[in-house]
Design a protein around this motif. Structure first.
Motif, PDB file in Angstrom:
ATOM      1  N   ILE A   1      -2.168  -3.354 -18.267  1.00  0.00           N
ATOM      2  CA  ILE A   1      -2.679  -4.306 -17.285  1.00  0.00           C
ATOM      3  C   ILE A   1      -2.437  -3.731 -15.906  1.00  0.00           C
ATOM      4  O   ILE A   1      -1.308  -3.360 -15.576  1.00  0.00           O
ATOM      5  CB  ILE A   1      -2.000  -5.669 -17.467  1.00  0.00           C
ATOM      6  N   LEU A   2      -3.484  -3.658 -15.125  1.00  0.00           N
ATOM      7  CA  LEU A   2      -3.359  -3.084 -13.789  1.00  0.00           C
ATOM      8  C   LEU A   2      -2.568  -4.027 -12.891  1.00  0.00           C
ATOM      9  O   LEU A   2      -2.617  -5.240 -13.070  1.00  0.00           O
ATOM     10  CB  LEU A   2      -4.749  -2.836 -13.209  1.00  0.00           C
ATOM     11  N   PRO A   3      -1.840  -3.472 -11.931  1.00  0.00           N
ATOM     12  CA  PRO A   3      -1.068  -4.337 -11.038  1.00  0.00           C
ATOM     13  C   PRO A   3      -1.980  -5.247 -10.226  1.00  0.00           C
ATOM     14  O   PRO A   3      -3.160  -4.974 -10.042  1.00  0.00           O
ATOM     15  CB  PRO A   3      -0.315  -3.361 -10.133  1.00  0.00           C
TER      16      PRO A   3
ATOM     17  N   GLU B   1       4.479  -2.706  -9.582  1.00  0.00           N
ATOM     18  CA  GLU B   1       4.004  -1.610 -10.400  1.00  0.00           C
ATOM     19  C   GLU B   1       3.410  -2.147 -11.681  1.00  0.00           C
ATOM     20  O   GLU B   1       3.776  -3.199 -12.163  1.00  0.00           O
ATOM     21  CB  GLU B   1       5.162  -0.669 -10.736  1.00  0.00           C
ATOM     22  N   GLY B   2       2.499  -1.389 -12.218  1.00  0.00           N
ATOM     23  CA  GLY B   2       2.065  -1.681 -13.570  1.00  0.00           C
ATOM     24  C   GLY B   2       3.196  -1.234 -14.470  1.00  0.00           C
ATOM     25  O   GLY B   2       3.872  -0.259 -14.167  1.00  0.00           O
ATOM     26  N   ALA B   3       3.428  -1.914 -15.515  1.00  0.00           N
ATOM     27  CA  ALA B   3       4.608  -1.619 -16.321  1.00  0.00           C
ATOM     28  C   ALA B   3       4.485  -0.266 -17.000  1.00  0.00           C
ATOM     29  O   ALA B   3       3.393   0.235 -17.223  1.00  0.00           O
ATOM     30  CB  ALA B   3       4.781  -2.687 -17.369  1.00  0.00           C
TER      31      ALA B   3
END
Lengths: 668, 167
Positions: free
Chosen positions: B91-93, B163-165
């Motif tokens: 999932i994008l930030p 951040e994206g994870a």
């Protein structure tokens, strides 16, 4: 009008701070009681004027006076009232005013409770606090004035960053600042002691409670920030070794070391110059932390340089304060003669070794945090230092430190018998071995996390056994143990709680990083996703309006073994003023783990939404452990022997009950 | 004599602790320093396929596509001189937008597509990740920042980046 009033009050506060710095310092050198006595009214004046400035700024926010640039840039009339208050410190300029205000509160505390301090020491301590205050006020007025007007005033403001519109983060900065600025107390005492050329147990008795208070608030502040990151950033992690986090973690490590060395200085009249050095370093790192975060140097070396006045002032102030105090230390520390001697294997020795480990651990964090900045400044290379670096440097250093933490309270002062200590904590050793074996058997995989959990089990059981030992639990009748419990100094209970809290927190961190599982997918209403033993079904998804945002909320049904255990509502908010989105994760907490759902963006092709599921084992222990640590600290702080101005009464009490005096002197 | 011994012990203990720490730091630096490259720099460099690096620039307008699984995205990162294809599963930030600055961490795939394991976009939509800003300055494509240079926010101890994870 209030902005001009605030600005004027800030200038008057600066004048007061200059008076507080100069006259008492000169007075102390000349043994002039009148000049020394000027410190107290100056402190009160500074407090009043900074409070006025702070109140004016707050007023501007609450009434949404957008002719004040700071308010226009960080607030909006539609924002909930709570966040109008908290937006005051949600920006650089306002947070500097908060910093100075907290410093003034601490100054006031010295003036109010310092009646039993030698007058020269008190005057010098207040003078040094005045200097720090003057430095920050000058910075505020010269480079980051919160009261600048805008003409014409905009109709409405830019709003506060939506990520910061959250109760967790609203109180994170003040707590953190109480911790940072609290470190100025031991610092001011350290510098005053260096000037006076002596450190006596009375000095340490003053330093320790203030360090403890700073430590408690710093702990609470850091953990609150971490908790916020956990539920608000929506990606399931709680600590990222981000420079901003490290900036607050370094003073905490140094403060923890200071807390324990001040103990030795107070009880054993040893490690004096080491304690003074730690006090200087702890505050230096607090300053560095404030400025690292506030100056923008972390986001870019260039943005730091792009405001030359701010950058140059910060650098100059840091160099002067840190360099000056270290130079003073080099010059004067040899004069601090310690009388207490001890063998390497003793409680002093264990505390010292733990101190070294904490300081060196702090140094690795320092290197990992600043190396990219320094490298960028030197040749423009861009590197980043991520969590693996800290896992390989900081973590191995903390393993022996935690082992020692359990052992030190069993050791006698001066000279301890290591064999005897090990005999008394056999139960902890059993827990260590048992936990490692159990986890390795059930989880397999790398042995590192299993060892880590083993060490936390050792520390937890060690803390409990030591406490039970004090009560002579199971060796004397229960009623007798209860009587002992009632007579135990609160600081002893505080120590046990704090150490046990560290163990619980560390276990949560280790398990949460090592055994986290996650999955991602796209879900429409009716879709199912599984993670481990859990099944999640999306029931509905729809829009819901908020006060200054609109939200997409999903209803998710969490099932385990075919049974519904919770209905969760992860959401995504859109804040139109800043055009920004935030993720509101839904977390189902049980004692042993968190189930965490965060909602992603819509997927046009399938008409579903991205969903991320995490299972985070033991993460709730992080928050539980932190609460226990802070409670331990506060309990210890409430011990009357630590209460400032109460040593005489405490002595009388100890004489009354000799049985407790023995336990009392063992208390750490 | 006693005091001298104690001091010696103290100094030796300190040196030993520092030595161990220095050793740990040096060995960890060896493996865990992640270098940043702009697409132009990357084109000129030979990167080993197993080396973790960061790349950054602007997300090229119109380049964002989703693969059929719904969670793997592809986009191009450009410094307006060269561009680089990036693949990311996750999932994008919240702040990820086309035309905005982005930093991604991961490895170069054998097919020349950058396999990102982490995508970072910062707090403030007007704010440019510092590596990206500097890279754009280098390539002469810098147009200045819109709203001052510091990121907004009271991130006085909480993590700054959104951040994206990590995968």
């Amino acid at each position: 009008m209030s902005a001009e009033l605030g600005h004027y009050a800030l200038i008057l506060a600066l004048v007061m701070a200059v008076v507080q710095t100069t006259l008492p310092m000169v007075g102390a050198a000349r043994r002039d009681a009148l000049w020394m006595g000027l410190a107290t009214p100056a402190v009160i004046g500074q407090f009043v004027f900074v409070s006025m400035a702070f109140a004016c700024l707050m007023h501007a926010y609450v009434v949404s006076d957008f002719s004040v640039m700071n308010v226009a840039a960080n607030s909006h009339s539609d924002k909930p009232l709570l966040y109008k208050f908290t937006a005051v410190w949600g920006n650089h300029e306002g947070s500097m005013v908060l910093w100075v205000w907290i410093l003034a509160v601490y100054g006031l505390a010295v003036a109010a409770f310092g009646g039993n301090l030698p007058p020269t020491l008190k005057a010098r301590v207040l003078a040094i606090q005045g200097f720090i205050g003057a430095g920050f006020l000058l910075f505020s007025l010269g480079t980051s004035d919160p009261f600048i007007r805008l003409d014409p005033a905009p109709i409405n403001g830019n709003d506060l960053n939506p990520l910061l519109q959250d109760p967790g983060l609203a109180f994170h900065p003040p707590l953190l600042y109480f911790g940072y600025v609290g470190m100025s107390m031991p610092f001011a005492f350290a510098i005053a002691a260096l000037i006076e050329g002596r450190v006596d147990p009375a000095w340490a008795r003053w330093v320790r409670p203030w360090t403890l208070l700073a430590w408690c608030t710093l702990t609470a502040g850091i953990v609150l920030g971490s908790w916020w990151a956990y539920y608000e950033l929506g990606w399931g992690g709680f600590w990222f070794w981000d420079p901003v986090e490290n900036a607050s973690f370094m003073p905490w490590l140094m403060g923890t070391a200071l807390l324990h060395s001040a103990l030795v200085a107070e009880k054993r009249d040893a490690l004096k110059s080491w304690t003074v050095l730690l006090a200087i370093l702890a505050f230096s790192l607090s300053l560095l932390g404030t400025f690292l975060v506030r100056s923008g140097v972390l986001t870019s070396v260039h943005s730091f340089a792009s405001d030359p006045a701010r950058g140059a002032y910060i650098l100059g102030f840091l160099v002067f304060v840190i360099g000056g105090s270290l130079a003073l230390y080099a010059w004067r520390a040899p004069a601090l003669k310690a009388t207490g001697t001890f063998k390497p294997i003793s409680r002093e020795g264990a505390l010292l070794l733990n101190n070294l480990l904490l300081v060196v651990g702090c140094a690795t964090v320092f290197v990992g945090t600043l190396y990219p900045i320094v490298l960028d400044a030197i040749d423009g290379s861009k590197v980043s230092v991520g969590p693996p670096f800290f896992d390989k440097t900081f973590v191995p250093l903390m393993a022996p430190a935690l082992l020692l933490t359990a052992m030190a309270p069993f050791m006698a002062w001066k000279r301890a018998d290591l064999g005897g200590v090990l005999q008394r904590i056999w139960l902890a050793a059993l827990a260590l071995a048992g936990a490692i074996a159990l986890i390795y058997a059930t989880h397999g995989g790398p042995i590192g996390p299993a060892i880590g959990i083993g060490i936390t089990a050792w520390l937890f059981v060690g803390a409990i056994v030591e406490f039970a030992d004090r009560l002579r639990l199971f060796r004397v009748p229960l009623a007798e143990s209860m009587k002992r419990l009632a007579g135990l100094p609160r600081s002893a209970i505080g120590t046990t709680l704090a150490h046990a809290g560290v163990a619980v927190l560390a276990a949560g961190c280790i398990a949460g990083s090592a055994w986290r599982t996650e999955t991602i997918g796209v879900m429409k209403p009716g879709d199912q996703a599984t993670l481990g033993d859990y099944t999640v079904t999306m029931a509905t998804i729809g829009e819901e309006p908020g006060p200054n945002y609109s939200a997409v909320v999903a209803e998710m049904r969490l099932m385990k073994d075919g049974e519904l255990i919770d209905v969760m509502y992860p959401s995504k908010r859109f804040y139109p003023v800043q055009g920004q989105q935030t993720t509101e994760a839904a977390i189902r907490t049980s004692f042993m783990s968190d189930f965490y759902i965060s909602l992603g963006d819509p997927d046009e092709a399938s008409g579903g939404h991205g969903v991320r599921l995490y299972h985070n084992p033991l993460v709730p222990w992080i928050w539980i452990g932190a609460v226990v640590m802070v409670l331990g600290g506060l309990l210890s702080l409430s011990d009357r022997r630590l209460r400032v101005g109460a040593p005489a009464r405490a002595r009388a009490r100890r004489a009354e009950r000799p049985a407790e005096a023995g336990a009392g002197s063992k208390a750490s | 004599m006693k005091r001298k011994h104690k001091r010696l012990m103290f100094v030796l203990g300190g040196m030993a602790a520092l030595g161990i720490a220095a050793g740990l730091v040096v060995s960890a630096f060896d493996e865990n320093l992640v270098f940043f490259f702009s697409p132009t720099e990357l084109a000129a460099k030979e990167i080993k396929p197993d080396q973790r690096i960061r790349i950054g620039g602007l997300v090229e307008a119109g380049s964002l596509t989703k693969e059929t699984d719904g969670v793997t995205v592809r986009f191009s990162v450009t410094d307006n001189t060269k561009s680089l294809a990036v693949r990311y599963k996750g999932i994008l930030p919240d702040l990820f937008r086309e035309g905005q600055g982005v930093v991604a961490e991961g490895r170069m795939g054998t097919d020349g597509v950058f396999e990102a394991s982490e995508v970072l976009a910062k707090h403030d939509e007007n704010y440019m990740p510092r590596e990206v800003a500097d890279a754009l300055k280098k390539s002469g494509e810098w147009k200045g920042e819109k709203h001052g240079d510091a990121p907004a926010g009271a991130n006085s101890g909480a993590p700054a980046p959104t951040e994206g994870a990590t995968q």
